[in-house]
Design an enzyme around this catalytic site. Structure first.
Site, PDB file in Angstrom:
ATOM      1  N   TRP A   1      -6.455   0.180  -6.124  1.00  0.00           N
ATOM      2  CA  TRP A   1      -6.141  -0.478  -4.845  1.00  0.00           C
ATOM      3  C   TRP A   1      -6.521   0.390  -3.658  1.00  0.00           C
ATOM      4  CZ3 TRP A   1      -6.193  -4.961  -6.488  1.00  0.00           C
ATOM      5  CH2 TRP A   1      -5.606  -5.310  -7.701  1.00  0.00           C
ATOM      6  N   ASP A  42       0.420   1.682   1.934  1.00  0.00           N
ATOM      7  CA  ASP A  42       0.472   0.508   1.065  1.00  0.00           C
ATOM      8  C   ASP A  42       1.596   0.768   0.071  1.00  0.00           C
ATOM      9  OD1 ASP A  42       0.218  -1.454  -0.840  1.00  0.00           O
ATOM     10  OD2 ASP A  42      -1.898  -1.094  -1.282  1.00  0.00           O
ATOM     11  N   LYS A  78       6.341  -7.656  -6.474  1.00  0.00           N
ATOM     12  CA  LYS A  78       6.784  -6.594  -7.373  1.00  0.00           C
ATOM     13  C   LYS A  78       8.306  -6.425  -7.274  1.00  0.00           C
ATOM     14  CE  LYS A  78       2.312  -5.483  -7.658  1.00  0.00           C
ATOM     15  NZ  LYS A  78       1.460  -5.696  -8.838  1.00  0.00           N
TER      16      LYS A  78
END
Length: 360
Positions: free
Chosen positions: A101, A172, A196
């Site tokens: 990511w 992030d 999540k």
């Protein structure tokens, strides 16, 4: 219906009480006689949900009055380009590369300016994150420092917030937000996909400093301007109403547990139990350096890819779902987010022992 044990890395398990609240709200939101999915986002009924979610996040993340909470769409992946689109503007930024990511975020940022990458663990298959300060001094005129706090694919996690030495810090936090106490006031911008620890897919939480918005590009489409979203309380267009509701309920659940310190202790205990089972034998092995191990995504392997595949089938036959590793790396991966239960972890630990006895 008998619920199975879900180890998916996202969308991930949510507490059953939160799911029941959401189920009821779909039919009747807060006793209004109106279902959540049919409620206008402009109504006072829904606005109370949105403001409650923002207030709870402000408390849990320890934000200050200069920081605005937004609920946007496009997932964290959209923030890969929205952050540099708003704040890079032909300048330079520093990114720490610790997995899939962060690598994707770097590629998007390079469309908008110069990106320095003083640390990458790519050559060791992203098996660790940097030690504090390992990236060295940031170049002059750096617009911001960006890092990815938890790496779902490889199973690594920072156990600290990087010191950006006064440079705006962007995080992030998609896969470990609200899994432990955090001083959110240290950030200029936070973004986190909800699927999540926060709620369902389809909504991303963004926290941005109002004072930093003065430096944002005003010549980009209005829907993509953070300033416009702040000015309109995330309602430039119709927001993801269901996702925002679940975030509010998830935050309420965290508060009811006793707050992030209690949640963190439970997460640490669950992870310690599973890592302990993996480390207790030569049959199973972890895939990252112990000092960088994630509490949210535990990656491990058996002696061979064939045994990995057999174990995943075996686990599914016993009611343990979502253990297959990311398609790019293989192996196994256990999602250990806030909603994960101790019973599920115990079942997995028991299964590891049973499988080793018959295949070791």
């Amino acid at each position: 219906m008998t619920r199975i044990f879900n180890f998916s890395s996202g969308p991930a398990i949510l507490p059953e009480s939160v799911l029941i609240e959401a189920q009821q709200a779909i039919w009747d939101l807060n006793g209004s006689g109106l279902g959540l999915l049919e409620c206008s986002h402009r109504s006072s009924l829904f606005e109370s949900v949105l403001y409650s979610a923002a207030d709870r996040l402000t408390r849990l993340l320890q934000l200050d009055s200069d920081q605005a909470v937004l609920f946007l769409q496009g997932g964290a992946s959209a923030q890969f380009f929205l952050v540099p689109m708003n704040f890079l503007r032909g300048g330079r930024a520093t990114y720490l590369d610790t997995g899939v990511w962060s690598t994707k975020a770097i590629a998007e940022a390079r469309r908008f300016g110069t990106v320095d990458v003083p640390f990458s663990s790519a050559q060791s298959q992203f098996d660790h994150v940097p030690k504090p300060g390992e990236w060295g001094d940031l170049p002059a005129q750096t617009a911001y420092l960006h890092y990815t706090s938890n790496n779902t694919v490889y199973g690594t996690q920072y156990d600290y917030i990087p010191d950006s030495k006064g440079v705006p810090l962007v995080g992030d936090l998609s896969s470990d937000i609200l899994s432990k106490p955090i001083d959110g006031s240290r950030f200029h911008l936070i973004y986190a996909g909800a699927q999540k620890n926060l709620g369902p897919s389809g909504v991303v939480v963004v926290v941005v400093r109002r004072s930093w918005l003065d430096k944002a590009d005003k010549n980009i489409p209005s829907l993509l301007q953070y300033q416009n979203q702040v000015d309109n309380d995330s309602m430039v267009n119709t927001p993801p109403t269901f996702g925002i509701y679940v975030i509010d309920r998830m935050c309420a659940w965290i508060e009811a547990q006793g707050g992030l310190s209690v949640v963190a202790a439970k997460n640490q205990a669950k992870a310690a139990k599973l890592y302990g089972a993996i480390d207790a034998t030569d049959f199973w092995r972890g895939t990252v350096q112990p000092s960088s191990r994630s509490l949210m995504n535990i990656c491990f392997r058996s002696p061979s890819p064939n045994l990995d595949a057999e174990f995943i089938r075996f686990a599914e036959s016993r009611g343990l779902s979502g253990l297959k590793g990311h398609r790019s790396v293989g192996g196994m991966r256990a999602g250990m987010y806030n909603g994960q239960t101790e019973a599920a972890v115990d079942a997995l630990v028991s299964l590891l022992s049973e499988f080793e006895k018959t295949h070791g």
